[in-house]
Scaffold this active site. Structure first.
Site, short mmCIF file in Angstrom:
data_model
loop_
_atom_site.label_atom_id
_atom_site.label_comp_id
_atom_site.label_asym_id
_atom_site.label_seq_id
_atom_site.Cartn_x
_atom_site.Cartn_y
_atom_site.Cartn_z
N GLN A 11 0.83 -1.20 0.00
CA GLN A 11 0.00 0.00 0.00
C GLN A 11 0.87 1.25 0.00
OE1 GLN A 11 -3.31 -0.46 2.53
NE2 GLN A 11 -3.95 1.66 2.45
N SER A 91 4.64 -6.13 2.92
CA SER A 91 3.33 -6.06 3.56
C SER A 91 2.25 -6.67 2.66
CB SER A 91 3.02 -4.62 3.96
OG SER A 91 1.92 -4.54 4.83
N LEU A 92 1.33 -5.87 2.16
CA LEU A 92 0.32 -6.37 1.22
C LEU A 92 0.96 -7.19 0.10
CD1 LEU A 92 -2.44 -6.31 -0.36
CD2 LEU A 92 -1.64 -4.13 -1.31
N ARG A 116 -8.70 -8.40 4.22
CA ARG A 116 -7.59 -7.78 4.95
C ARG A 116 -7.78 -6.27 4.99
NH1 ARG A 116 -2.44 -5.56 3.76
NH2 ARG A 116 -0.74 -6.23 5.14
N HIS A 200 0.77 -2.65 11.46
CA HIS A 200 1.92 -3.38 11.98
C HIS A 200 2.21 -3.03 13.44
CE1 HIS A 200 2.60 -5.03 8.03
NE2 HIS A 200 2.57 -3.81 7.52
N GLN A 249 1.66 -11.05 10.39
CA GLN A 249 2.13 -9.90 9.62
C GLN A 249 1.35 -8.63 9.94
OE1 GLN A 249 0.40 -8.51 6.27
NE2 GLN A 249 2.00 -9.19 4.86
#
Length: 309
Positions: A11, A91-92, A116, A200, A249
């Site tokens: 993102q 991440s994503l 998500r 996170h 994560q």
């Protein structure tokens, strides 16, 4: 011959118009966007191609949009004869990496990404956290700053993006205090990020619990390409380890520096950023001088990459 890894953006790499040129040139792009629009029940393609920007920036649109564009790019590269030896995502981007590795099917990965985004958005609305990028401090300094700010609330390292680019996440007051300490400690820049959540961090516990439910029934295969995860910077092969890693994560630090270093140490000498933007290419160049990195998204970039020796 190069030893290649595909790296996938997260993102923040989105922009209005992403994927449009691919859609008009390649049948695979038309097919994947059509499948995504049908699964979602609305025109994700229109939002990616035309915006408006505020609509695209919504987490529920950003995350599936980036995933679909990344899926198109990696498919075109592989159809053109470029096979990666490993994959990694920021991440994503882990979902794009797992799809590329064969661990997740396209529809399954897209469904998870959509959930998500919703789960993270809902958790953000409840907790009102913040994130700030700190440039020019050592990791040890950033950790000490988080420790000093912790009496005001949760605050920790969210992303270790490069040796001198770190993202802090947590309760807004604690992040503000950490930002002031970072400035006082001599940080080159302290940049509040345009997000409304503390990604996170433990403030995403509610999202992690929802993801546990989403992930428990999803079929995850053994990857047929090496996959390195964010939470541990380790190569994972067992589907259950991958499932647990994707849950963790949400609240864990993205250990991008360690991931890139481990890939470079394994003999990788070319990284191809497969998806929108050029964020990861810039980070990799600051992490390792031994690795060549290319950004690959537009038809021109794809064709150039396919012609390389």
């Amino acid at each position: 011959m190069h030893k290649i890894v595909f790296i996938f953006p997260g993102q923040g790499s989105q922009y209005v118009g992403m994927g449009k040129a691919l859609y008009h040139k390649y049948n695979v792009a038309k097919d994947l966007f059509t499948r995504a629009d049908d699964l979602l029940g609305y025109s994700l393609s229109r939002i990616c191609f035309e915006g408006p920007e505020e609509e695209l920036k919504k987490t529920g649109n950003t995350q599936p949009g980036i995933f679909v564009v990344s899926a198109i790019v990696q498919t075109l590269l592989r159809e053109g004869g470029i096979e990666p030896e490993a994959v990694a995502g920021h991440s994503l981007g882990e979902y794009s990496a797992l799809h590329c590795s064969g661990a997740l099917g396209f529809e399954d990965a897209l469904r998870i990404v959509v959930e998500r985004g919703r789960a993270m958005n809902d958790a953000s609305e409840k907790t009102k956290g913040a994130m700030t990028a700190v440039i020019g401090l050592e990791l040890s300094q950033a950790r000490e700053i988080c420790k000093k700010s912790s009496p005001l609330g949760i605050v920790q390292i969210a992303n270790i993006n490069s040796p001198t680019q770190i993202v802090i996440t947590g309760d807004a007051k604690a992040v503000d205090a950490a930002s002031e300490l970072a400035t006082a400690a001599g940080a080159q820049r302290v940049i509040p990020l345009p997000v409304h959540g503390a990604f996170h961090s433990p403030l995403m516990d509610g999202a992690a619990e929802r993801m546990r439910e989403v992930l428990k029934d999803v079929k995850i295969e053994f990857p047929n390409i090496r996959f390195i995860n964010n939470a541990d910077a380790e190569f994972l092969t067992d589907p259950e380890d991958i499932r647990f890693s994707l849950e963790r994560q949400i609240t864990s630090c993205v250990r991008w520096v360690e991931s890139v270093q481990k890939l470079a140490a394994s003999g990788i000498d070319l990284m191809v950023e497969a998806g929108p933007g050029k964020v990861l290419a810039g980070l990799v160049r600051r992490i390792s001088r031994d690795v060549v990195v290319l950004s690959c998204e537009t038809p021109e970039e794809i064709e150039k990459t396919l012609r390389m020796d």
